[in-house]
Write a protein that holds these residues in place. Structure first.
Motif, PDB file in Angstrom:
ATOM      1  N   ILE A 185      -4.081  -2.325  -6.352  1.00 47.10           N
ATOM      2  CA  ILE A 185      -3.332  -1.164  -5.631  1.00 47.10           C
ATOM      3  C   ILE A 185      -3.996  -0.182  -7.609  1.00 47.10           C
ATOM      4  CG2 ILE A 185      -1.504  -0.127  -6.058  1.00 47.10           C
ATOM      5  CD1 ILE A 185      -0.807  -2.284  -3.867  1.00 47.10           C
ATOM      6  N   ALA A 186      -3.788  -1.172  -8.477  1.00 48.46           N
ATOM      7  CA  ALA A 186      -3.354  -0.598  -9.765  1.00 48.46           C
ATOM      8  C   ALA A 186      -5.547   0.563  -9.866  1.00 48.46           C
ATOM      9  CB  ALA A 186      -3.251  -1.514 -11.107  1.00 48.46           C
ATOM     10  N   VAL A 187      -6.043  -0.661  -9.910  1.00 49.20           N
ATOM     11  CA  VAL A 187      -7.593   0.619 -10.008  1.00 49.20           C
ATOM     12  C   VAL A 187      -6.952   1.555  -8.812  1.00 49.20           C
ATOM     13  CG1 VAL A 187     -10.149  -0.061  -9.323  1.00 49.20           C
ATOM     14  CG2 VAL A 187      -8.928  -1.841 -10.809  1.00 49.20           C
ATOM     15  N   ALA A 188      -6.829   1.430  -7.740  1.00 48.52           N
ATOM     16  CA  ALA A 188      -7.462   2.460  -7.172  1.00 48.52           C
ATOM     17  C   ALA A 188      -6.311   3.655  -6.801  1.00 48.52           C
ATOM     18  CB  ALA A 188      -6.862   2.063  -5.526  1.00 48.52           C
ATOM     19  N   ALA A 189      -5.452   3.609  -8.019  1.00 46.92           N
ATOM     20  CA  ALA A 189      -4.681   4.140  -8.577  1.00 46.92           C
ATOM     21  C   ALA A 189      -5.104   5.310  -9.927  1.00 46.92           C
ATOM     22  CB  ALA A 189      -2.717   3.355  -8.482  1.00 46.92           C
ATOM     23  N   ALA A 190      -6.182   4.364 -10.026  1.00 42.95           N
ATOM     24  CA  ALA A 190      -6.111   4.688 -11.709  1.00 42.95           C
ATOM     25  C   ALA A 190      -6.728   6.433 -11.633  1.00 42.95           C
ATOM     26  CB  ALA A 190      -7.966   4.287 -12.254  1.00 42.95           C
ATOM     27  N   PRO A 191      -7.670   6.510 -10.657  1.00 45.83           N
ATOM     28  CA  PRO A 191      -7.999   8.087 -10.489  1.00 45.83           C
ATOM     29  C   PRO A 191      -7.579   8.942 -10.316  1.00 45.83           C
ATOM     30  CG  PRO A 191     -10.144   6.618  -8.668  1.00 45.83           C
ATOM     31  CD  PRO A 191      -8.016   6.096 -10.101  1.00 45.83           C
TER      32      PRO A 191
END
Length: 300
Positions: A185-191
């Motif tokens: 989730i954190a990686v998906a939210a990064a952009p």
């Protein structure tokens, strides 16, 4: 606590699950569980896909093999540290789930998981998911991990994945699974600007629920944990701090151990750059996306 064949079957199932989900490769990862006074462990130099009940090794409390033909893995000291510090724990799992390992290995992204951003994670894992720099295998690695064992049930291992523990193999796996889900989730939210940590007042409000959930000694101390680690002390980073020192109570930085193979000569690696100089995870992801798009443009 399960014993005998039932526990052995659980370790085999857990090992194969780690491989099936892509959380380990080659001979990565290890799983242990307590069987009375002994510890049942996956053998070293064996793919988790190939672990069988017959290949498991039995260890005494010091980590010495007392039954089985296999050899114990080099990171057994970390598992023993958890068992020594947490008598309520009966299983420990270490693996390299890709997203969580990426965050644990990044220069600026570990903070995305340090403080919770989902209420469910607060109850299951608590108000902090710590991570630190590499430490030499053996006593330095054990000393780095030890202060955290009574406060948390899962840790990010810098450049080395995730370690989780619980009252059963299943509970330890669920905690590791949750860490990887949060990382995805954190990686998906990064952009999109990155995850938004939960407000401190909400985290504090959830601590009584965690304390009453019967999730083990770390959860029982949930209210105390949030008072000790939440806030500036939870987001800072430090090397060489211990839970017993007077200064640690107010300004300790999260510390976890990484234990490479016994033959490794990996030195201690403590980041020296300032926060301003270290790119955050969102910036890194954005740069990679832009680079990929440019490389894919047709050339005239």
């Amino acid at each position: 606590m399960k014993a005998g064949r039932a526990l052995a079957a659980e370790l085999v199932s857990a090992s194969r699950l780690l491989h099936e989900r892509g959380w380990v490769a080659n001979h990565d990862g290890n799983v242990t569980a307590k069987d009375g006074a002994r510890i049942l462990a996956t053998p070293t130099a064996t793919s988790k896909r190939q672990v069988t009940e017959a290949s498991l090794v039995q260890l005494d409390a010091s980590g010495q093999v007392v039954a089985g033909t296999g050899r114990v893995f080099g990171e057994i000291g970390l598992h023993l540290t958890v068992y020594e510090r947490r008598p309520d724990v009966a299983a420990v799992v270490h693996a390299h789930p890709p997203m969580a390992t990426a965050i644990a290995s990044s220069r600026g992204g570990a903070g995305a998981l340090t403080r919770p951003f989902l209420p469910e994670a607060v109850v299951s894992l608590g108000p902090i998911l710590p991570r630190v720099a590499l430490a030499l295998p053996g006593d330095p690695a054990r000393a780095a991990l030890a202060p955290w064992c009574e406060w948390v049930d899962a840790v990010l291992l810098a450049n080395h994945g995730v370690m989780a523990w619980g009252a059963s193999v299943e509970q330890a796996l669920l905690r590791l699974e949750l860490v990887e889900r949060l990382a995805r989730i954190a990686v998906a939210a990064a952009p999109l600007g990155g995850v938004e940590p939960l407000p401190e007042e909400l985290i504090r409000a959830l601590m009584p629920a965690r304390a009453k959930a019967g999730l083990g000694r770390a959860a029982d101390r949930a209210v105390e944990t949030v008072e000790r680690w939440l806030g500036s002390s939870a987001s800072a980073a430090s090397s060489g701090s211990t839970a017993s020192s007077a200064s640690a109570a107010s300004a300790v930085r999260p510390v976890v151990a990484c234990a490479p193979a016994p033959h490794s000569q990996t030195p201690v690696a403590e980041p020296r750059r300032s926060a301003a100089a270290a790119p955050d995870l969102a910036a890194v992801v954005r740069e990679e996306i832009v680079r990929a798009l440019r490389e894919g443009e047709p050339r005239s």
